[in-house]
Design an enzyme around this catalytic site. Structure first.
Site, PDB file in Angstrom:
ATOM      1  N   GLU A  80      41.289  34.262  41.617  1.00  0.00           N
ATOM      2  CA  GLU A  80      40.490  34.346  40.392  1.00  0.00           C
ATOM      3  C   GLU A  80      41.378  34.464  39.155  1.00  0.00           C
ATOM      4  OE1 GLU A  80      38.036  37.786  41.111  1.00  0.00           O
ATOM      5  OE2 GLU A  80      37.229  36.949  42.943  1.00  0.00           O
ATOM      6  N   HIS A  91      30.271  37.164  46.507  1.00  0.00           N
ATOM      7  CA  HIS A  91      31.466  37.724  47.133  1.00  0.00           C
ATOM      8  C   HIS A  91      31.217  37.997  48.622  1.00  0.00           C
ATOM      9  CE1 HIS A  91      33.093  38.665  43.086  1.00  0.00           C
ATOM     10  NE2 HIS A  91      34.249  38.658  43.704  1.00  0.00           N
ATOM     11  N   HIS A 138      38.069  43.842  50.036  1.00  0.00           N
ATOM     12  CA  HIS A 138      37.541  44.202  48.719  1.00  0.00           C
ATOM     13  C   HIS A 138      36.054  44.557  48.817  1.00  0.00           C
ATOM     14  CE1 HIS A 138      37.219  44.382  44.427  1.00  0.00           C
ATOM     15  NE2 HIS A 138      36.776  43.159  44.228  1.00  0.00           N
ATOM     16  N   ASP A 165      41.162  38.190  45.803  1.00  0.00           N
ATOM     17  CA  ASP A 165      40.309  39.136  46.523  1.00  0.00           C
ATOM     18  C   ASP A 165      40.505  38.900  48.010  1.00  0.00           C
ATOM     19  OD1 ASP A 165      39.246  39.839  44.074  1.00  0.00           O
ATOM     20  OD2 ASP A 165      37.242  39.062  44.475  1.00  0.00           O
ATOM     21  N   HIS A 169      44.516  37.008  40.090  1.00  0.00           N
ATOM     22  CA  HIS A 169      44.586  37.876  41.266  1.00  0.00           C
ATOM     23  C   HIS A 169      43.795  37.262  42.408  1.00  0.00           C
ATOM     24  CE1 HIS A 169      40.674  38.989  39.580  1.00  0.00           C
ATOM     25  NE2 HIS A 169      40.361  39.393  40.800  1.00  0.00           N
ATOM     26  N   HIS A 182      42.933  43.920  40.734  1.00  0.00           N
ATOM     27  CA  HIS A 182      42.026  42.824  40.370  1.00  0.00           C
ATOM     28  C   HIS A 182      42.060  42.532  38.879  1.00  0.00           C
ATOM     29  CE1 HIS A 182      40.305  42.699  44.410  1.00  0.00           C
ATOM     30  NE2 HIS A 182      40.539  44.002  44.397  1.00  0.00           N
TER      31      HIS A 182
END
Length: 185
Positions: A149, A135, A26, A22, A20, A16
């Protein structure tokens, strides 16, 4: 090189860091892992939602449903949506990880309801809300939006383009570094 005639480099990095993605794994122990996400999520038509044309959102700006609503037509099921805040101008500067604009939980739930495939941001994380509810809302089973991200240079993009953002095939992976590229005709 001199002794073996080849160069081999060893890498050691977190999944991360930098640009990157997710994966649901995660945040969810039974969540989908990087290697199990269908490849079509990472490549294809994408659209830009520019929340700060010609500039950037101020530090700690809450990204609300009201800010996203004018772009509702871009948040269609199966879409790849890239959100520009201008925060990439802060990469390497004090406050980049701490003072970023953040999606509100209401905005995250609004996005989750749309069933998009991928949400890209020029932020190091979608939100700094304690407990990471944003998230959880975006990655939860049945929603499973890929979060891309740490994007940069989004001010150079047109409203529509082709996105190529493949992760490394990390078996059981919770995330992966990504080389994200916009293909513009």
């Amino acid at each position: 090189m001199a002794s073996h005639g080849v160069r081999v480099t060893q890498l050691s990095l977190g999944t991360h860091q930098g640009t990157h993605l997710d994966a649901p794994a995660h945040f969810y122990s039974s969540g989908v892992t990087v290697d199990a996400i269908p490849l079509e999520r990472f490549y294809g038509p994408a659209c830009l939602v520019d929340l700060a044309p010609g500039g950037s959102l101020p530090a700690r700006t809450p990204i609300s449903v009201e800010m996203l609503e004018p772009h509702r037509e871009k948040f269609q099921a199966g879409a790849r949506v890239i959100v520009r805040t201008g925060w990439d101008q802060m990469v390497g500067k004090e406050g980049y990880f701490t003072d970023l604009p953040s999606l509100t939980l209401e905005a995250a739930k609004w996005i989750a309801e749309k069933k998009i495939w991928l949400l890209g941001l020029d932020l190091p994380t979608p939100s700094k809300i304690a407990g990471r509810p944003v998230h959880y809302a975006l990655l939860e089973p049945g929603v499973e939006i890929v979060l891309l991200e740490g994007l940069v240079n989004l001010a150079e993009l047109p409203e529509q383009f082709i996105l190529a953002s493949f992760p490394l095939r990390l078996v059981g992976g919770d995330g992966s570094p990504v080389r994200a590229v916009a293909i513009v005709e």
